[in-house]
Structure formats: C-alpha cells, structure tokens
Write a protein that holds these residues in place. Structure first.
Motif, PDB file in Angstrom:
ATOM      1  N   GLY A 239       0.820  -1.213   0.000  1.00 47.69           N
ATOM      2  CA  GLY A 239       0.000   0.000   0.000  1.00 47.69           C
ATOM      3  C   GLY A 239       0.848   1.255   0.000  1.00 47.69           C
ATOM      4  O   GLY A 239       0.525   2.245  -0.664  1.00 47.69           O
ATOM      5  N   ALA A 243       1.033   4.376  -2.677  1.00 48.71           N
ATOM      6  CA  ALA A 243       0.974   5.788  -2.281  1.00 48.71           C
ATOM      7  C   ALA A 243       2.120   6.563  -2.921  1.00 48.71           C
ATOM      8  O   ALA A 243       1.952   7.711  -3.364  1.00 48.71           O
ATOM      9  CB  ALA A 243       1.030   5.910  -0.759  1.00 48.71           C
ATOM     10  N   VAL A 300      -5.359   7.852  -1.748  1.00 46.58           N
ATOM     11  CA  VAL A 300      -4.491   6.681  -1.612  1.00 46.58           C
ATOM     12  C   VAL A 300      -3.626   6.816  -0.360  1.00 46.58           C
ATOM     13  O   VAL A 300      -3.475   5.860   0.418  1.00 46.58           O
ATOM     14  CB  VAL A 300      -3.606   6.497  -2.861  1.00 46.58           C
ATOM     15  N   ARG A 301      -3.057   7.988  -0.142  1.00 49.55           N
ATOM     16  CA  ARG A 301      -2.226   8.178   1.057  1.00 49.55           C
ATOM     17  C   ARG A 301      -3.045   7.957   2.328  1.00 49.55           C
ATOM     18  O   ARG A 301      -2.554   7.353   3.292  1.00 49.55           O
ATOM     19  CB  ARG A 301      -1.604   9.575   1.061  1.00 49.55           C
ATOM     20  N   ASN A 303      -5.723   6.039   2.772  1.00 53.20           N
ATOM     21  CA  ASN A 303      -6.014   4.622   2.962  1.00 53.20           C
ATOM     22  C   ASN A 303      -4.747   3.813   3.213  1.00 53.20           C
ATOM     23  O   ASN A 303      -4.773   2.829   3.959  1.00 53.20           O
ATOM     24  CB  ASN A 303      -6.762   4.078   1.748  1.00 53.20           C
ATOM     25  N   ALA A 304      -3.628   4.222   2.612  1.00 52.82           N
ATOM     26  CA  ALA A 304      -2.360   3.556   2.907  1.00 52.82           C
ATOM     27  C   ALA A 304      -1.976   3.754   4.367  1.00 52.82           C
ATOM     28  O   ALA A 304      -1.340   2.887   4.975  1.00 52.82           O
ATOM     29  CB  ALA A 304      -1.260   4.074   1.987  1.00 52.82           C
ATOM     30  N   GLU A 331      -9.509  -0.042  -1.728  1.00 56.60           N
ATOM     31  CA  GLU A 331      -9.572   1.384  -2.063  1.00 56.60           C
ATOM     32  C   GLU A 331      -8.241   1.864  -2.628  1.00 56.60           C
ATOM     33  O   GLU A 331      -8.193   2.563  -3.642  1.00 56.60           O
ATOM     34  CB  GLU A 331      -9.945   2.200  -0.817  1.00 56.60           C
ATOM     35  N   VAL A 332      -7.152   1.496  -1.964  1.00 58.27           N
ATOM     36  CA  VAL A 332      -5.829   1.889  -2.443  1.00 58.27           C
ATOM     37  C   VAL A 332      -5.614   1.397  -3.870  1.00 58.27           C
ATOM     38  O   VAL A 332      -5.125   2.135  -4.740  1.00 58.27           O
ATOM     39  CB  VAL A 332      -4.736   1.331  -1.507  1.00 58.27           C
ATOM     40  N   CYS A 333      -5.980   0.155  -4.126  1.00 54.29           N
ATOM     41  CA  CYS A 333      -5.731  -0.437  -5.443  1.00 54.29           C
ATOM     42  C   CYS A 333      -6.624   0.174  -6.515  1.00 54.29           C
ATOM     43  O   CYS A 333      -6.148   0.485  -7.623  1.00 54.29           O
ATOM     44  CB  CYS A 333      -5.935  -1.948  -5.375  1.00 54.29           C
ATOM     45  N   SER A 336      -5.482   3.749  -7.186  1.00 50.86           N
ATOM     46  CA  SER A 336      -4.196   3.755  -7.878  1.00 50.86           C
ATOM     47  C   SER A 336      -4.363   3.358  -9.339  1.00 50.86           C
ATOM     48  O   SER A 336      -3.706   3.920 -10.228  1.00 50.86           O
ATOM     49  CB  SER A 336      -3.215   2.803  -7.187  1.00 50.86           C
TER      50      SER A 336
END
Length: 400
Positions: A239, A243, A300-301, A303-304, A331-333, A336
């Motif tokens: 993750g 980010a 992303v940051r 959720n990471a 969510e991150v994926c 991204s």
C-alpha cells in the motif's frame, strides 16, 4: 443504489477501473476465496489428509455462481463469524462425500490473506504494465526535448534555464525507481498463508509444513517460512508503494496543471472530444485530468495510512488490524489503478509548446541557455535514458 460515490453508476469511473473491480468485487473476491480452498483441498489430499476424490469434487464444484449469496449473508450475520455463513453454504452445495472435507484446519485469515496475495499479484501486474507504459512515453519526451529550452522554477518562480527533456527525464527516473521497488518487493509480498487457529499448523500434525508447501506451490505463491497472521508489514508495504506511485503521478500532474495556465502556456493536457471545461465560462479549458491525479493521490495516502496502522497488532491475531485492510486495500488499489490510467492518458497525449517555453525563458531570464548549462542537462538526460533502456532490456514486460 450505492451510498458510496465510488460505486456510483454516474461517477464510478473517477474512482476505479473495470479491470480492478473484477478483482475486488463480491463475486471476484469470493471466487478467489473458493480457488484458495480448492488448492488447500488438493494439498491436503496429496499429503493423505483427505480423500483424493473429495479434493477432486471440491475443485470441480467450488464455483461462486452455485452459491446463494443471500443465504451466505444471512449466515454471516446470524453467526457473527466472517466465513461461517460461507462454510455452511459450501457444505450445502457440495456432494455428501466431499462436504466434510472442505475448509479443514484453516482459519479465516488463511483464506483471505492468501487471496490478498493473489490479488496483490494481479494488481501489481497492472501497476507494472502501466508504469512501463508511462516510463516509455516519458523517455521519448526526454529524448525529443533533450535540448528544448525551458525556464527552471524554484518556489514557483523562474530561476535558471533548463530543458524540458531534462524535466521529463526526472519524471522517468522516479517512475523507474517504482518499477525497481515492484520487482524487489514481489518475493516479500507474494506468499501464501496457512497456519490454522494461531498459525502453528497444529491441525495437520507432522504434515503441516508439507501441506503448506504444496498449497503455496499450487497457487504460484512462495512459502512464507512462518505464519504472518499478525505480521501485516507486507500489505502495508505494498500500500505504501502505491501511495508513492500515485504521489509521483500527482507530482507530474501538478507540473502540467501549473504549466498549462494560459499566462504560462508551456504544456497542455489532452482534451478528448466532447469534454466541457465550464458550463458558465465557456472560454475555460479546465485541467481535469492533472487535477484529479492530486485528488486520487490524497485518497491513496489516507487509505495507505490505515494499512500502516495495521502493522501494530496484538498477539497471534488481531481483527482490528486485518479487517481494516478489507476496506483500505481495495480502495488503495482501485484509486491507484485510476491514477495510472489517467497518467497514461496524460503523458501520451501531452502537448509540449516549445515556442512558449522559449518565450517565457526570454521574458523572465533575459535570453537563452548558457551552453554549459544545456550540456550538463543533456548529459543527465542521456544517463537516465541509457539506464532505463538497459533495465528494460533485462526485465520481463510482465510482473513479477
């Protein structure tokens, strides 16, 4: 109707891609879990722990389209257990000789963590593909504009002459580091998980390590050596890399966002046919793509950060850690993947206005480059391009 705008019929394209949704949607995820259970049955049969015929039946019958998902949902709510509703449904649909041999000796995390590694492999392949495509275009820009003069800026102000090729090469070099990180991280991330209740494989007696080795090999994953039920650094690291990747794309987007302002006008992002900038100010050409890269990177940051929190977990299992990953990792994926899609579109359709670059250089810095400055910038471009081309010739176009 979905309450989450990321699943909206109207707006979902802003927050995910169809390619990635196939990995993380309900049916895709459940089929992934079933594939893991089938591999487990085959490994157990190979070590004599369950009948071979039962493993064959489980492999043939575990299909998500055979499940009553409403029944699974009711069972999950009624029992308060993450997969007991699924287990009951599997035993309902499997033939009598096989039903008692499904999901033997495994815990929820054995199934879900192993599937997470498989999902990571699929996502990583998409990230690898798109990063290489972005890198390829940036290298082309670096070569084409190796000697194109531009005003270098610090603190937002014109500072000293540079070349646009030099700027593009700096972007390409950062993308190359992410590709390196992806390649280096694969052996750490792509591992199976099989440990049972607390991770000691006690349910399989002296056959535990052999079952696990067969199980991981069947799925094309590495053996983890020791169970990682409460060691969440792998998922947090993946993750964190996403980010970083989306941060780099946002950095590129920010440059395009700023340099396409009409008073600068050195770059322009692609504008597909039919796209409208403003319904009230028709003269505007809004930087929607480059702007959205920043939005995606912020999410992303965030959720990471949740994934990083999961590294601090207690004892041999801590539901607070890995259940948070169930929400944060997809969510991150998804975010991204959207950023990468936009990044590809941005760099492949980027308009480079060298005449405006030269004009702004004359206006703000009083002339053109010093030959020695241009030579140093060009030499750095050559080094970046050569290193990237060499790496690409030695690596596989696919990941891992």
């Amino acid at each position: 109707m979905s309450a989450r705008i990321s699943d909206s019929t109207v707006y979902s394209h802003l927050w995910g891609t169809d390619e990635l949704r196939q990995i993380f949607d309900e049916r895709g995820r459940l089929q992934g879990w079933l594939d893991v259970l089938a591999a487990l049955a085959r490994a157990q049969a190979a070590e004599g722990l369950i009948p071979a015929g039962a493993a064959e039946t489980i492999t043939a019958e575990l299909r998500v389209d055979r499940l009553d998902l409403d029944r699974v949902a009711r069972g999950t709510r009624e029992t308060g257990h993450s997969t007991l509703g699924l287990i009951h449904e599997l035993r309902r649909v499997l033939p009598e000789p096989a039903r008692e041999h499904v999901y033997v000796g495994a815990t929820v995390q054995d199934v879900t963590d192993t599937w997470t590694s498989l999902a990571t492999r699929a996502v990583g392949g998409i990230v690898w593909r798109d990063l290489r495509r972005i890198e390829d275009r940036l290298l082309d820009l670096a070569v084409a504009h190796r000697d194109t003069p531009i005003a270098g800026r610090t603190h937002g102000q014109p500072g000293a002459p540079a070349t646009f090729g030099w700027k593009a090469a700096s972007w390409a070099d950062e993308i190359r580091r992410h590709l390196d990180r992806l390649r280096e991280g694969a052996p750490r991330w792509l591992v199976g998980q099989l440990g049972g209740g607390i991770g000691t494989l006690v349910a399989y007696g002296d056959r535990g390590l052999a079952v696990r080795a067969r199980f991981c090999a069947d799925l094309g994953l590495a053996d983890p050596v020791i169970s990682w039920l409460s060691a969440r650094d792998r998922i947090a690291e993946f993750g964190g890399l996403l980010a970083l990747v989306t941060g780099t794309l946002a950095r590129i987007g920010e440059e395009v966002y700023e340099l396409q302002r009409p008073e600068i006008g050195e770059l322009g992002e692609p504008r597909p046919e039919g796209v409208v900038g403003s319904i009230t100010m028709h003269h505007k050409r809004n930087p929607e793509g480059s702007e959205h890269l920043n939005t995606l990177a912020r999410l992303v940051r965030a959720n990471a950060g949740v994934l990083l929190e999961s590294v601090v977990s207690q004892h041999e299992r801590d539901g607070r850690a890995w259940k948070a990953e169930w929400v944060a990792l997809p969510e991150v994926c998804l975010l991204s993947g959207t950023a990468l899609r936009l990044g590809v579109q941005l760099v492949e359709g980027l308009e480079v206005r060298s005449d405006r670059m030269a004009a702004n250089l004359r206006t703000h810095l009083g002339g053109t480059q010093n030959p020695s400055d241009a030579g140093a910038a060009a030499a750095m471009v050559d080094l970046v391009v050569a290193r990237a081309r060499r790496a690409r010739s030695e690596e596989s176009p696919s990941w891992p």
